[in-house]
Design a protein around this motif. Structure first.
Motif, PDB file in Angstrom:
ATOM      1  N   VAL A   2      -5.154   6.343  -6.298  1.00 57.89           N
ATOM      2  CA  VAL A   2      -5.895   5.227  -5.711  1.00 57.89           C
ATOM      3  C   VAL A   2      -6.031   5.417  -4.210  1.00 57.89           C
ATOM      4  CG1 VAL A   2      -5.861   2.741  -5.290  1.00 57.89           C
ATOM      5  CG2 VAL A   2      -5.257   3.626  -7.547  1.00 57.89           C
ATOM      6  N   ALA A   5      -8.398   8.446  -3.285  1.00 55.98           N
ATOM      7  CA  ALA A   5      -9.822   8.116  -3.387  1.00 55.98           C
ATOM      8  C   ALA A   5     -10.257   7.247  -2.215  1.00 55.98           C
ATOM      9  CB  ALA A   5     -10.104   7.411  -4.706  1.00 55.98           C
ATOM     10  N   ARG A   6      -9.425   6.300  -1.844  1.00 54.87           N
ATOM     11  CA  ARG A   6      -9.752   5.417  -0.708  1.00 54.87           C
ATOM     12  C   ARG A   6      -9.959   6.231   0.566  1.00 54.87           C
ATOM     13  NH1 ARG A   6      -7.392   2.343   3.435  1.00 54.87           N
ATOM     14  NH2 ARG A   6      -8.030   0.127   3.502  1.00 54.87           N
ATOM     15  N   TYR A  18     -14.004  -1.200  -1.995  1.00 59.95           N
ATOM     16  CA  TYR A  18     -12.923  -0.607  -2.797  1.00 59.95           C
ATOM     17  C   TYR A  18     -11.709  -1.529  -2.858  1.00 59.95           C
ATOM     18  CZ  TYR A  18      -9.862   3.238  -4.405  1.00 59.95           C
ATOM     19  OH  TYR A  18      -9.002   4.044  -5.111  1.00 59.95           O
ATOM     20  N   TRP A 235     -11.629   5.138  -8.879  1.00 57.84           N
ATOM     21  CA  TRP A 235     -11.011   6.193  -8.082  1.00 57.84           C
ATOM     22  C   TRP A 235     -11.181   7.588  -8.700  1.00 57.84           C
ATOM     23  CZ3 TRP A 235      -8.317   2.014 -10.106  1.00 57.84           C
ATOM     24  CH2 TRP A 235      -7.480   2.249 -11.206  1.00 57.84           C
TER      25      TRP A 235
END
Length: 270
Positions: A2, A5-6, A18, A235
């Motif tokens: 997570v 991906a952020r 997001y 993600w």
């Protein structure tokens, strides 16, 4: 995953989308989650910067905001050389908006729709709504896209926007899934022609991306991929796109006041 991906997201707006979608998904009730996403959608109208802030798509009214989905011209571009892949073409609503946002400029469209019922309407709409020159450059395929070839069963409702495509039920409508390499084999219809990919295929997005992995690595087409059908898509899809090519700049935008219509854009860096 997570957090990784952020970290890929390339602007503050994407990060806020997001974070807020994840926060909403953790709410203790659907009512609370919907309320959070409603605040995303109406942030400018209610004068709050709590979620996405005052620059909410530069669109003031919800009905125009959704129209912009896949075609945010601050992120993507369309011109005479664009070859557009519409995965989940439904009855042609995305094609209409692609042509409108591109001011009629394009080279070719490949449109995939697995529902036989929707496909018949799609064919009719293309022939009825466009000139001969435009229609001959729109190539229609009555199948969906996936990594593996199989038959799926799903509901289909041409009276509902975005209806159909993949709600599995063996008592319902049957459609075929194909690997894109077996459909666009070269010559006049080649997967290597594609410069812009849109996907809204009811949770099959990751499999379809995997089927295009070599082409994406080689050509880095612009991508506009729905990431709301499965929670992990939010993600996993950005991470997979980055794995295919670190050249991509990755954005997130959200186009509704509920959990639907979150789109991951990927545009190759100059």
């Amino acid at each position: 995953m997570v957090d990784k991906a952020r970290a890929l997201l390339c602007d503050e707006w994407s990060v806020r989308v997001y974070d807020t979608v994840i926060k909403a998904s953790k709410q203790t009730s659907d009512v609370k989650a919907l309320a959070v996403l409603a605040e995303i959608f109406h942030a400018e109208k209610v004068g709050t910067d709590q979620y996405l802030g005052p620059d909410i798509a530069c669109i003031h009214e919800p009905e125009t905001f959704l129209d912009k989905q896949y075609f945010d011209l601050k992120i993507v571009s369309i011109d005479e050389s664009t070859v557009f892949l519409d995965a989940g073409a439904y009855v042609g609503d995305t094609i209409e908006r692609f042509l409108r946002y591109g001011q009629g400029k394009f080279a070719k469209i490949y449109a995939f729709e697995p529902s036989p019922n929707n496909f018949r309407v799609l064919e009719s709409n293309v022939q009825k709504n466009y000139t001969e020159d435009v229609a001959r450059r729109i190539h229609l395929f009555n199948c969906g896209l996936s990594l593996n070839e199989e038959t799926l069963y799903f509901s289909s409702d041409t009276n509902t926007l975005g209806g159909g495509s993949a709600q599995m039920d063996e008592n319902l409508e049957a459609g075929e899934l194909r690997n894109i390499s077996t459909v666009l084999r070269g010559g006049d219809n080649s997967v290597d022609d594609i410069t812009f990919v849109k996907m809204d295929i009811e949770g099959a997005e990751m499999d379809a991306l995997r089927s295009m992995a070599d082409m994406i690595k080689k050509n880095t087409p612009t991508l506009a991929i729905c990431v709301y059908h499965k929670p992990e898509d939010l993600w996993e899809i950005p991470l997979y796109i980055h794995e295919l090519s670190p050249k991509y700049k990755i954005y997130l935008r959200h186009y509704s006041n509920c959990f639907c219509e979150t789109v991951c854009y990927a545009v190759a860096k100059n």
